[in-house]
Design a protein around this motif. Sequence first.
Motif, PDB file in Angstrom:
ATOM      1  N   GLU A  31       0.949  -1.111  -0.051  1.00  0.00           N
ATOM      2  CA  GLU A  31       0.008  -0.023  -0.001  1.00  0.00           C
ATOM      3  C   GLU A  31       0.992   1.329  -0.057  1.00  0.00           C
ATOM      4  O   GLU A  31       0.868   2.285  -0.692  1.00  0.00           O
ATOM      5  CB  GLU A  31      -0.869   0.025   1.172  1.00  0.00           C
ATOM      6  CG  GLU A  31      -2.004   1.280   1.330  1.00  0.00           C
ATOM      7  CD  GLU A  31      -2.697   1.319   0.108  1.00  0.00           C
ATOM      8  OE1 GLU A  31      -2.998   2.630  -0.028  1.00  0.00           O
ATOM      9  OE2 GLU A  31      -3.299   0.178  -0.270  1.00  0.00           O
ATOM     10  N   ASP A  32       2.181   1.221   0.828  1.00  0.00           N
ATOM     11  CA  ASP A  32       2.744   2.428   0.922  1.00  0.00           C
ATOM     12  C   ASP A  32       3.901   2.452  -0.069  1.00  0.00           C
ATOM     13  O   ASP A  32       4.780   3.133  -0.114  1.00  0.00           O
ATOM     14  CB  ASP A  32       3.481   2.511   2.254  1.00  0.00           C
ATOM     15  CG  ASP A  32       4.116   1.358   2.685  1.00  0.00           C
ATOM     16  OD1 ASP A  32       4.505   0.448   1.857  1.00  0.00           O
ATOM     17  OD2 ASP A  32       4.674   1.196   3.821  1.00  0.00           O
ATOM     18  N   SER A  86       6.317   0.236  -0.197  1.00  0.00           N
ATOM     19  CA  SER A  86       7.628  -0.168   0.184  1.00  0.00           C
ATOM     20  C   SER A  86       8.209  -1.223  -0.588  1.00  0.00           C
ATOM     21  O   SER A  86       7.464  -2.131  -1.125  1.00  0.00           O
ATOM     22  CB  SER A  86       7.456  -0.469   1.803  1.00  0.00           C
ATOM     23  OG  SER A  86       6.412  -1.393   2.066  1.00  0.00           O
TER      24      SER A  86
END
Length: 405
Positions: free
Chosen positions: A178-179, A181
């Motif tokens: 989601e981020d 990463s």
Amino acid sequence: MLSPASTEVVRATLPVIGAAIGEITPIFYRRMFAAHPELERDLFNRGNQAQGDQQRALAGAIAAYATLLVAEDGPDPRAVLARIAHKHASLGIREDQYPIVHEHLFAAIVEVLGEAVTPEIASAWDEVYWHMAESLIAIEKELYAEAGVTPDTVFQRLVVRRRVQESPDTVSFVLAAEDGSPLPAAHPGQYVSVAVRLPDGARQIRQYSLTRAPQASEWGISVKAIPGHREDDAIAPAGEVSNFLHGNVFEGDEMEVSAPFGELTLPEHEVPLVLISAGIGITPMIGFLRHLVHAESDRAVLVLHADRSLANHAHRAETAELVEALPGATQLRWYEDLGTREADEVLRAGRIDLDGVELPAEAEIYLCGPVPFMASVRATLRRRGVAEDRIHYEVFGPDAGLASA
């Protein structure tokens, strides 16, 4: 290894146990699922259970392991467990689940063989089971440690960034955190497990090859829809998970995905490669080819693929582009239906035929596709003198029918 006394007992009783194991395993699963319905609902593949595939695979694995365990000059039996251990790790199998299997497996053995299971025989086969179980547990611990996870943290939630229709029955998903990463490192050829919660509440899990391993922030998988169909005079059930993903998962949705596992990876040395696939079996080959392009490899690569038609060939254009980007790569394709096209040096009509194909000397050969396809290709390769240790394959599902082919 087994104790000398147990070795003799197992060697003497192996024909009887081996002959009955096909009767024992369905009873084992029935007993275990009655006591632990959550295992059937949330861990085991219900489709394979319905068809009996899992039972046959377990029977074959136990008999094969016991045979190797008592062989005087055979290979280390633990060497045959890598495929099972990787699958277990991708499911998050825990050490405390092995005693559950033990309890119900031995109850099934006694139910089938009755008084023939003397304390001496029971003790010897108990030793076989725990030798196999403890070997698997040790391998799985190593796999979890290498992946930096525990059985409880194998899965993470990823977001679908893109969904692409690759063929009428195949879609691909590009997944990311989601981020944004980085995702865990994956070797080309490995797979991930995808867990979905189905409408009836069951959490079912299936494995899919990674087609985009080199990208640290994105993974790619491809999923083929599987309708119910007739197979060997029986009705094969529709694919629960694949059909759910096709009908319900789109851009922005989340998937529960495991860390990467799978022992079918490329050798680091620069030997020639032959990649042979059929249908959705193209997916690990896409992962291999992407890795080779990313590494700017010039090694010799022969890509052979069979499909029903050009329209059904998932990743057809992408495969051609990857082969074109590799200076040492060539491709041949077989289609049961060529449509209006005529066969040429690359396109061939009918099913795959290796007899007219020149294989690079000392090549490492990788197979992926339906089990009957791989069994046929493997038999052809062995007939042509290809050493067994140079033939590698991936099976998504029970390995019954190929391991002994």
